[in-house]
Motif scaffolding. Structure first.
Motif, short mmCIF file in Angstrom:
data_model
loop_
_atom_site.label_atom_id
_atom_site.label_comp_id
_atom_site.label_asym_id
_atom_site.label_seq_id
_atom_site.Cartn_x
_atom_site.Cartn_y
_atom_site.Cartn_z
N GLY A 8 0.81 -1.20 0.00
CA GLY A 8 0.00 0.00 0.00
C GLY A 8 0.85 1.25 0.00
N CYS A 9 0.16 2.38 0.05
CA CYS A 9 0.82 3.69 0.09
C CYS A 9 0.01 4.59 1.01
CB CYS A 9 0.91 4.28 -1.31
SG CYS A 9 1.68 5.91 -1.39
N GLU A 10 0.69 5.15 2.02
CA GLU A 10 0.02 6.02 2.99
C GLU A 10 0.95 7.17 3.36
OE1 GLU A 10 -1.94 4.22 6.35
OE2 GLU A 10 -1.98 2.26 5.37
N GLY A 11 0.34 8.28 3.79
CA GLY A 11 1.12 9.40 4.27
C GLY A 11 1.38 10.44 3.20
N GLN A 12 2.19 11.42 3.57
CA GLN A 12 2.52 12.49 2.64
C GLN A 12 3.92 13.00 2.93
OE1 GLN A 12 -0.37 15.56 3.34
NE2 GLN A 12 -0.07 15.56 5.55
N GLY A 13 4.49 13.67 1.94
CA GLY A 13 5.86 14.17 2.08
C GLY A 13 6.84 13.31 1.30
N ARG A 14 8.09 13.30 1.76
CA ARG A 14 9.12 12.49 1.11
C ARG A 14 8.70 11.03 1.08
NH1 ARG A 14 12.39 16.34 -1.23
NH2 ARG A 14 13.41 17.67 0.33
N SER A 52 1.89 3.20 10.58
CA SER A 52 1.18 4.14 11.44
C SER A 52 2.12 5.17 12.07
CB SER A 52 0.44 3.37 12.53
OG SER A 52 -0.21 4.23 13.43
N ARG A 53 3.32 4.72 12.45
CA ARG A 53 4.27 5.62 13.10
C ARG A 53 4.97 6.57 12.14
NH1 ARG A 53 3.30 1.82 16.43
NH2 ARG A 53 3.82 1.93 18.65
N LEU A 54 5.01 6.23 10.86
CA LEU A 54 5.82 6.99 9.91
C LEU A 54 5.02 7.80 8.90
CD1 LEU A 54 8.48 4.23 9.28
CD2 LEU A 54 8.83 6.34 10.55
N ARG A 55 3.71 7.54 8.79
CA ARG A 55 2.95 8.19 7.73
C ARG A 55 2.77 9.69 7.96
NH1 ARG A 55 -2.55 4.86 9.08
NH2 ARG A 55 -3.05 5.86 11.09
N GLU A 56 2.95 10.16 9.20
CA GLU A 56 2.88 11.60 9.45
C GLU A 56 4.17 12.30 9.07
OE1 GLU A 56 0.09 13.01 10.31
OE2 GLU A 56 -0.89 11.04 10.45
N THR A 57 5.23 11.53 8.90
CA THR A 57 6.56 12.08 8.58
C THR A 57 6.85 12.02 7.10
OG1 THR A 57 7.34 11.28 10.73
CG2 THR A 57 9.01 11.93 9.15
#
Length: 250
Positions: A37-43, A73-78
């Motif tokens: 999958g793909c989650e989060g934003q940024g780099r 879950s821990r990294l998708r905000e970064t």
């Protein structure tokens, strides 16, 4: 006392206990949910998790509570996490090698490897295991261009509630020997891209924190495991990715 002498001396009892554990231990399914999958934003951080039943999330119902889900879950905000899970219950390092060889080539920034328990219980020699681990490292680099490979140590089998004594002591001793040799392998390679995660130490009673089978992680252990990897391995990879991107656009 050498491992061979121990094995010969204790063989009848270890065999009986091993059969008993297989008979009485409930067989838990792999966690449900997507395997990529793909989650989060940024780099963008491209993450591969490969391994055995623990990597597959046995012990929890859904992948969101398993290792890969907890990591995302821990990294998708970064950053934006593009992730993939290659895992199967019961496999050892040799079977994992075949899985990787059968998987279409791709590119990943980080590969997290969780293997060893089935090699320990299956009687694989430590020298053969280290050779297989070295082959897996080279294959992950060649096939997936992994910049960083995080090797998870064999878990503390001497604390597994499902195992009676002296089987628990014997397998725990083998697990510690495997980890010692894995530490030597990483140091000998001198490759800054290959990282051995520190041994996960869980506070509290293992019986309460593990899954109902007394052999696999429960949700709390998966959460702590993911936290350790995220803090000690993946964050450094994100920083490296960001520096590379900045240099490319600078």
């Amino acid at each position: 006392m050498s491992e061979m002498i121990l094995k010969i001396t204790l063989a009848p009892l270890l065999l009986m206990q091993g059969l008993y554990v297989r008979w009485k231990t409930p067989v838990l399914p792999e966690a449900q949910g997507d395997r990529q999958g793909c989650e989060g934003q940024g780099r963008t951080l491209r993450l591969l998790v490969i391994g055995d039943s623990a990597a597959a999330g046995v012990g929890v119902v859904h992948q969101r509570d398993a290792l890969v889900g907890q990591l995302v879950s821990r990294l998708r905000e970064t950053c934006q996490i593009r992730w993939r899970l290659i895992a199967r219950t019961g496999i050892g390092t040799l079977e994992a090698l075949r899985l990787v060889e059968e998987t279409a080539e791709g590119s990943f920034d980080v590969a997290v490897v969780s293997l060893g328990v089935n090699d320990v219980t299956g009687g694989m020699g430590v020298a053969d295991w280290i050779t297989a681990q070295a082959r897996l490292i080279d294959l992950l680099k060649a096939r997936f261009a992994a910049d960083r490979i995080i090797l998870c140590p064999v878990p503390p089998m001497h604390a597994f509630p499902a195992l009676p004594q002296p089987l628990r002591w014997y397998l725990g001793r083998r697990a510690m020997l495997f980890n010692a040799r894995l530490t030597e392998l990483v140091a000998r390679r001198g490759d800054s891209g290959v990282v051995l995660q520190q041994q996960l130490v869980i506070a509290g009673a293992m019986r309460e924190l593990m899954a109902e089978d007394g052999f696999h992680p429960g949700p709390a252990i998966y959460a702590r495991w993911a936290e350790e990897i995220a803090c000690n391995g993946l964050l450094g990879s994100i920083e490296t990715t960001e520096r590379s991107a900045d240099q490319a656009t600078g």
